[in-house]
Design an enzyme around this catalytic site. Sequence first.
Site, PDB file in Angstrom:
ATOM      1  N   SER A  40     -10.944   0.401   3.602  1.00  0.00           N
ATOM      2  CA  SER A  40     -10.069  -0.178   4.633  1.00  0.00           C
ATOM      3  C   SER A  40      -9.323   0.927   5.368  1.00  0.00           C
ATOM      4  CB  SER A  40      -9.057  -1.130   4.002  1.00  0.00           C
ATOM      5  OG  SER A  40      -9.714  -2.243   3.472  1.00  0.00           O
ATOM      6  N   GLU A  72      -4.200   3.137   6.688  1.00  0.00           N
ATOM      7  CA  GLU A  72      -4.189   2.934   5.240  1.00  0.00           C
ATOM      8  C   GLU A  72      -4.871   4.119   4.565  1.00  0.00           C
ATOM      9  OE1 GLU A  72      -6.093  -0.180   1.999  1.00  0.00           O
ATOM     10  OE2 GLU A  72      -5.106  -0.996   3.761  1.00  0.00           O
ATOM     11  N   ARG A  75       0.817  -1.223   0.000  1.00  0.00           N
ATOM     12  CA  ARG A  75       0.000   0.000   0.000  1.00  0.00           C
ATOM     13  C   ARG A  75       0.851   1.273   0.000  1.00  0.00           C
ATOM     14  NH1 ARG A  75      -2.373  -3.599  -1.220  1.00  0.00           N
ATOM     15  NH2 ARG A  75      -4.254  -4.539  -0.376  1.00  0.00           N
TER      16      ARG A  75
END
Length: 297
Positions: free
Chosen positions: A220, A290, A171
């Site tokens: 998320s 995130e 990520r």
Amino acid sequence: MSVDTLPQVQGRLTENAPLAPLVWFKSGGAAQWLFEPKDEDDLVQFLRDLDPEVPVMALGLGSNMIVRDAGVPGVVVRLGKAFSKIDKVDDVTLRCGGGASGILVSSTARDAGIAGLEFLRGIPGTVGGFVRMNGGAYGREVQDILVEARVAMRDGSIETLPLEKLGYTYRHSELPEGAVVVEATFRGSPGKPEAIGAEMDAIARAREESQPLRSRTGGSTFKNPPGHKAWVLVDAAGCRGLTMGDAQVSEKHCNFLLNLGSATSADIEALGEEVRRRVLENSGITLEWEIQRIGRE
């Protein structure tokens, strides 16, 4: 920074533009300036002529983002229809504009008989966003399919960066601040449209069943720590359904935060920090955000 000191544009330049309507949480302040370029030339010229001290940030669908309540200084760039084109390069390769959505890319791949891009159906964002953050879902991520990305740098130059230059980790990429992904080339493998479509349908069903898709959410919230699922750690720390103001940890999937109606971005971020505190206390693991948190604190 007045309109007189900004470069001339062909697209749309809006001062003090509310960002809440443009992001999934429907909260947060305004962009000092919102720039929606007419085309790539318009974007490049603007970046080249803009005072180098002025911060620039690209905004996609706003699906994985908290815009803080005091707003975002500088220029927020939003790529529109001109940046949503998708061209077939060869039997297994697509060249996609930075403003194209994951659904559009995966559907185009399906129709062209290109397998391996189905997971993009599960990423609620644009090419620019998921290339920047190495977006992923259902066991695959962008680095598995990316060939190269064309990027407008903050100084107005255009660079074509092959996969290995993006410095991908989980990520995360090493794309510099202020850079805007204008195009990305993805490569899959030959497949049958029916099978690809069935896989995409399965992904859509799995998301619908497990995630609060019809809510004001940000996707998320925390990265999965090595060897762990973030939602399991959040659940074990007793945070499922936890509320702060009008912000709530989703009962359905506790790695999702919700705006129940009138939550401020400060409420949402504070709730996330409280979840991180409880998870650390309970498991000794520090969750990393995130979701991008942008703007003035």
